[in-house]
Design a protein around this motif. Structure first.
Motif, PDB file in Angstrom:
ATOM      1  N   THR A   7     -39.663 -36.898   0.445  1.00 11.39           N
ATOM      2  CA  THR A   7     -39.612 -36.750  -1.016  1.00 11.39           C
ATOM      3  C   THR A   7     -40.780 -36.966  -1.677  1.00 11.39           C
ATOM      4  O   THR A   7     -41.176 -36.218  -2.725  1.00 11.39           O
ATOM      5  CB  THR A   7     -38.547 -37.958  -1.577  1.00 11.39           C
ATOM      6  N   ALA A   8     -41.875 -37.712  -1.283  1.00 12.70           N
ATOM      7  CA  ALA A   8     -43.135 -37.813  -2.012  1.00 12.70           C
ATOM      8  C   ALA A   8     -43.906 -36.360  -1.881  1.00 12.70           C
ATOM      9  O   ALA A   8     -44.505 -35.928  -2.867  1.00 12.70           O
ATOM     10  CB  ALA A   8     -44.089 -38.899  -1.193  1.00 12.70           C
ATOM     11  N   LEU A   9     -43.761 -35.767  -0.916  1.00 13.35           N
ATOM     12  CA  LEU A   9     -44.597 -34.561  -0.563  1.00 13.35           C
ATOM     13  C   LEU A   9     -43.751 -33.561  -1.418  1.00 13.35           C
ATOM     14  O   LEU A   9     -44.584 -32.609  -1.967  1.00 13.35           O
ATOM     15  CB  LEU A   9     -44.547 -34.074   0.892  1.00 13.35           C
ATOM     16  N   LEU A  10     -42.548 -33.499  -1.534  1.00 12.60           N
ATOM     17  CA  LEU A  10     -41.783 -32.669  -2.079  1.00 12.60           C
ATOM     18  C   LEU A  10     -42.076 -32.511  -3.699  1.00 12.60           C
ATOM     19  O   LEU A  10     -42.190 -31.815  -4.169  1.00 12.60           O
ATOM     20  CB  LEU A  10     -40.160 -32.647  -1.974  1.00 12.60           C
ATOM     21  N   GLY A  11     -41.928 -33.991  -4.109  1.00  9.13           N
ATOM     22  CA  GLY A  11     -42.106 -34.345  -5.710  1.00  9.13           C
ATOM     23  C   GLY A  11     -43.753 -34.022  -6.044  1.00  9.13           C
ATOM     24  O   GLY A  11     -43.697 -33.240  -7.053  1.00  9.13           O
ATOM     25  N   ALA A  12     -44.435 -34.183  -5.164  1.00 12.23           N
ATOM     26  CA  ALA A  12     -45.922 -34.100  -5.719  1.00 12.23           C
ATOM     27  C   ALA A  12     -46.095 -32.560  -5.750  1.00 12.23           C
ATOM     28  O   ALA A  12     -46.765 -31.933  -6.848  1.00 12.23           O
ATOM     29  CB  ALA A  12     -46.987 -34.589  -4.567  1.00 12.23           C
TER      30      ALA A  12
END
Length: 353
Positions: A247-252
């Motif tokens: 989720t961190a990668l997708l959100g960033a």
């Protein structure tokens, strides 16, 4: 004496005011001859009567409203992670996400009420439901969402501690279904909670908010996902934090990509994002978000708690810097008449062509 008389009498070779400039301007023009014509049209200036702005700038308190924007996004995205952890058997991920959602939405509501001045003003917004008003719809979403997060957090806590003499196992069994239902229902409303504030800002006349209405909800969605994953990375065991890392990668990626696209499409109204304090905040947000996403991926390989904590801190801080930067840029755009007048003229020109 007419211009023709002046020519005949030798008093001048041309018509006054055109070929025969006089005074200080004539001297300047003679000195500039050979380097190009001096512009006869002064630079455009944008002002209104008595030097007041075209728009009244927002009177919202920066700490209250920018904090409200940030905490609402954190809460909404945390509910999605909580539901994911619940459904995939990751209690170490679901528990902090539930507690984080409940705490964030409580603080968000407190910030909103503090800015309004009196709790009664928030209650007055619930007297009617107006589908065409983002503020009205958002108020009702919060009223439905907040109790669900409280119920999910309360049942999570009840399953971990003794309550009124009952054993933890008895309490957990009694309230497990209620907690799961509340968690899933909160996750359904979570995306709306995370993004409706972008619609709320875009619905105003503030130029740097209004002109970004196409991409701003996606920017806020990515920012919310980054913040929620940061909280989960800081609190969840590394073995169960896989969804938070992804989720961190997708959100960033969503946040940074949508924000750059938004600025390119906004034209002149994107300038406040690159000036003054908004520029500092937004540049810091980009650096922190990229760093946080990289550390999140690294934490999955190293299984190092310190790396996960650093990733969580960077993502949480980067998301907050984005919300404060967007807020201050909007206020700056409302103070300068140019950001209101120029887009209006451009729209009129397109309509007339």
């Amino acid at each position: 004496m007419s211009g023709s008389d002046a020519g005949r009498d030798g008093a001048g070779d041309g018509r006054p005011g055109r070929e025969a400039p006089t005074g200080a301007y004539a001297g300047r023009r003679r000195r500039r001859r050979g380097r190009g014509e001096r512009s006869m049209v002064p630079d455009a200036s944008f002002s209104s009567y008595y030097g007041k702005p075209v728009l009244n700038k927002p009177t919202w308190k920066a700490l209250d409203i920018a904090g409200y924007l940030y905490l609402g996004g954190l809460a909404g995205a945390s509910s999605l992670l909580a539901a994911g952890g619940e459904l995939t058997g990751r209690p170490g991920l679901a528990a902090p996400a539930k507690l984080g959602a409940a705490g964030a939405i409580s603080l968000s509501l407190a910030a909103l009420v503090h800015d309004l001045g009196r709790p009664k003003r928030f209650l007055n917004m619930l007297r009617v439901f107006k589908p065409t008003s983002p503020m009205s719809v958002g108020s009702w979403i919060l009223v439905g969402y907040a109790p669900l997060t409280m119920a999910a957090a309360a049942t999570e806590a009840a399953g971990r501690y003794r309550l009124l003499g009952s054993t933890a196992a008895e309490v957990a069994g009694r309230y497990r279904l209620l907690g799961t239902a509340a968690t899933l229902a909160a996750a359904v409303l979570g995306p709306a909670v995370a993004t409706y504030t972008a619609v709320l800002l875009s619905d105003t006349a503030v130029p740097s908010w209004h002109e970004g209405y196409r991409q701003l909800p996606f920017v806020f969605a990515g920012s919310a996902a980054a913040a929620a994953s940061g909280l989960a990375l800081a609190a969840a065991p590394a073995a169960q934090a896989g969804p938070a890392r992804r989720t961190a990668l997708l959100g960033a990626t969503l946040e940074l990509g949508a924000f750059q696209l938004m600025k390119r499409r906004m034209g002149i109204t994107a300038e406040p994002f690159d000036r003054g304090s908004p520029r500092i905040l937004l540049r810091a947000s980009e650096a922190l978000t990229v760093t946080g996403a990289a550390l999140a991926l690294l934490s999955g390989r190293l299984r190092d708690r310190r790396v996960a904590l650093a990733a969580g801190a960077a993502l949480l801080t980067g998301s907050a810097a984005l919300r404060f930067g967007v807020f201050h840029a909007g206020v700056a755009s409302a103070e300068d008449p140019r950001y209101t007048v120029v887009p209006q003229r451009e729209r009129l020109t397109k309509q007339g062509s």
